[in-house]
Design an enzyme around this catalytic site. Sequence first.
Site, PDB file in Angstrom:
ATOM      1  N   SER A  20      42.952  36.234  43.134  1.00  0.00           N
ATOM      2  CA  SER A  20      43.480  35.212  42.237  1.00  0.00           C
ATOM      3  C   SER A  20      43.179  35.614  40.805  1.00  0.00           C
ATOM      4  O   SER A  20      42.234  36.381  40.545  1.00  0.00           O
ATOM      5  CB  SER A  20      42.816  33.862  42.543  1.00  0.00           C
ATOM      6  OG  SER A  20      43.092  32.909  41.533  1.00  0.00           O
TER       7      SER A  20
ATOM      8  N   TYR B 299      34.913  29.458  44.928  1.00  0.00           N
ATOM      9  CA  TYR B 299      36.246  30.056  45.019  1.00  0.00           C
ATOM     10  C   TYR B 299      36.406  31.191  44.003  1.00  0.00           C
ATOM     11  O   TYR B 299      36.860  32.290  44.349  1.00  0.00           O
ATOM     12  CB  TYR B 299      37.311  28.990  44.798  1.00  0.00           C
ATOM     13  CG  TYR B 299      38.720  29.524  44.819  1.00  0.00           C
ATOM     14  CD1 TYR B 299      39.335  29.864  46.023  1.00  0.00           C
ATOM     15  CD2 TYR B 299      39.448  29.690  43.636  1.00  0.00           C
ATOM     16  CE1 TYR B 299      40.630  30.351  46.047  1.00  0.00           C
ATOM     17  CE2 TYR B 299      40.739  30.186  43.652  1.00  0.00           C
ATOM     18  CZ  TYR B 299      41.335  30.509  44.859  1.00  0.00           C
ATOM     19  OH  TYR B 299      42.610  30.995  44.879  1.00  0.00           O
TER      20      TYR B 299
END
Length: 268
Positions: free
Chosen positions: A142, A155
Amino acid sequence: MALPATGPDRTAVVTGASSGIGEQFARILTEMGHQVVLVARSADRLAQIADRLGANAHPLPADLSDRAARADLPDRVGELGLTPDILINNAGLSTLGVVAKSVPEKELNLVEVDVAAVVDLCSRFLPGMVARRRGAILNVASVAGFGPLPGQAAYGGAKAFVLSYTHSLRGELKGTGVTATTLCPGPVDTGFGEAAGFDKEEAEAALPRVMWKPADQVAQAGIDGLARGRAVVVPGLVNRVSSALFRVAPPEWMLPLLTRSHPAMKDA
């Protein structure tokens, strides 16, 4: 560098294939003529997707937070009469909120799916690829992996791990006939945020609409980058600029802005 050739006994393994980017990976690869093994928890959803994609799609339900389930995957793929030449580690999830108020079991579940599963499946599928001198791995990280992410610390840290891990794989795989690429999307309209605990309006308030990309475009960018042997693929000009800024700006400079803008920090 092209993707490994298609064949009746060759396959791509796609995790997180029951929705979003993973479903689009499966669609693109089957349209290219590849056999595709669809891996996710939802057996019903995988069966529906496989029916739609046709005979080249093979549903293989598995919970990637379960170490035993991960260990069984290579044998289960082999039982289908297929040899994995492409591995797409797309499965992922997020938690939302500050670590001081987190649930340890949920944080560790994230680490199992977003980090341990990537390492586990690469470790299990890569030896065969190297021995055959053909293969391609796409690990989905990401834009969040380029810098700190208060409000989603686990995350962000997990995606930073995936990015670094895949860079290291590239060094190890040079000259083997196997390539590794990291896909680093910005925000994607897949329902991922809702599953993490914040709604789309909150996400769009924190992340400008220009950063958002459809799942099919993100998946296509990943496949194209993998086929070209790219190290890192960041879909979208604004997301590429953001990732470049993260790389050059010290984290302490970014933290005030990131802390103010993240929905999870409103109630921290």
